[in-house]
Design an enzyme around this catalytic site. Structure first.
Site, short mmCIF file in Angstrom:
data_model
loop_
_atom_site.label_atom_id
_atom_site.label_comp_id
_atom_site.label_asym_id
_atom_site.label_seq_id
_atom_site.Cartn_x
_atom_site.Cartn_y
_atom_site.Cartn_z
N ASP A 277 -5.12 4.27 7.83
CA ASP A 277 -4.24 4.85 6.81
C ASP A 277 -3.10 5.66 7.40
O ASP A 277 -2.13 5.96 6.69
CB ASP A 277 -5.04 5.76 5.87
CG ASP A 277 -5.71 5.00 4.73
OD1 ASP A 277 -5.44 3.79 4.59
OD2 ASP A 277 -6.49 5.62 4.00
N LYS B 294 -2.20 10.68 -0.99
CA LYS B 294 -1.79 9.36 -1.49
C LYS B 294 -2.79 8.88 -2.53
O LYS B 294 -3.93 9.34 -2.61
CB LYS B 294 -1.70 8.35 -0.35
CG LYS B 294 -3.01 8.08 0.41
CD LYS B 294 -3.95 7.08 -0.22
CE LYS B 294 -5.20 6.84 0.60
NZ LYS B 294 -6.24 6.07 -0.11
#
Length: 279
Positions: A137, A11
């Site tokens: 996350d 990401k």
């Protein structure tokens, strides 16, 4: 014995605003998170028996430390009240401790894979709770879209980015400890951002690029500033450090420009470079 293959994408944080420090030590965040095409590979085998084995020579662990992918498998088995032997063969492509969420993505991929594979799947809500136990996350990697992430990163709303671009990732080969970066923040570093549901065009997207962690990360690893300057000099329309670093990404409208920039940077510096795409 059946093996199945899964991919765990990296990401980037297209913006990362730290709004406040909470009483529990976490921080309130407002950020845009987007998956990209760079991915680790996880080959997983589930069979009768017990025990969880991780095969990966690329992730150094301290004595007594357990890989987050193994912890994810253990949590999911416990949630389904099952005993199985799980073997995970992990091939790392995402740099470690680089601000790209590699470990978190590996963990989320294990949760999704085993939850679909095993006979008593838990709900999406329960899966998100398990993910949050593993790390702030991890819940993002259960999402399918580019999202705004709020809270400590566990509350999501979709953002539509109407722009064509690719990303050049550049990592100078130095690790950055996320806890050290957050620990160095002061209230002067905090900011916020208006949440919108659509961003139209690459120029508008570049206007959102912001990372409140950069000041501290640059103190920890000053080379990050040099990386940003180099990527800018090679024609990126927008440049930002991802997460807590040390990876920097540049946005390019033309893939050919990003590829040329990557080739030049590899020749000029001993840095890892990869052209990637929105996943």
């Amino acid at each position: 014995m059946e093996w199945r293959t899964f991919y765990a994408p990296a990401k980037v944080n297209l913006c990362l605003h730290v709004e406040a420090r909470r009483a529990d030590g976490y921080h309130e965040l407002c950020m845009i998170m987007q998956k990209v095409s760079l991915a680790d590979t996880l080959d997983i085998c589930v069979e009768e028996g017990h025990g969880i084995e991780l095969i990966c020579g690329q992730v150094p662990l301290a004595p007594g430390e357990e890989n987050i992918a193994v912890r994810a498998a253990r949590l999911l088995l416990a949630a389904q009240n099952l005993t199985r032997k799980v073997t995970i063969r992990l091939t790392k492509k995402i740099p470690i401790a680089a601000g790209l969420g590699g470990g978190s993505s590996d963990a989320a991929t294990v949760l999704l894979a085993l939850n679909d594979w095993l006979p008593h799947p838990v709900s999406k809500e329960q899966l998100a709770e398990l993910a949050l136990k593993l790390g702030a996350d991890v819940p993002f990697f259960l999402q399918n879209d580019t999202v705004w992430a709020r809270g400590i990163g566990e509350r999501f709303s979709v953002v539509h980015v109407d722009a064509d671009y690719c990303l050049l990732l550049v990592n100078p080969g130095v690790p950055v400890a996320t806890a050290a970066v957050y620990g160095g923040l002061t209230p002067e570093d905090f900011s916020t951002c208006a949440v919108v549901d659509r961003i139209a065009g690459l120029e508008a997207l570049c206007g959102y690029l912001h990372n409140d962690l950069e000041r501290v990360a640059l103190q920890v690893q000053p080379v990050i500033a040099a990386v940003k300057n180099v990527v800018t000099a090679h024609g990126a329309q927008g440049v930002l450090m991802s997460g807590s670093g040390a990876t920097v990404f540049g946005l390019f409208a033309a893939e050919s420009d990003a590829v040329r920039a990557a080739e030049s940077i590899r020749q000029e510096h001993d840095w890892w470079c990869e052209v990637v795409y929105v996943a």
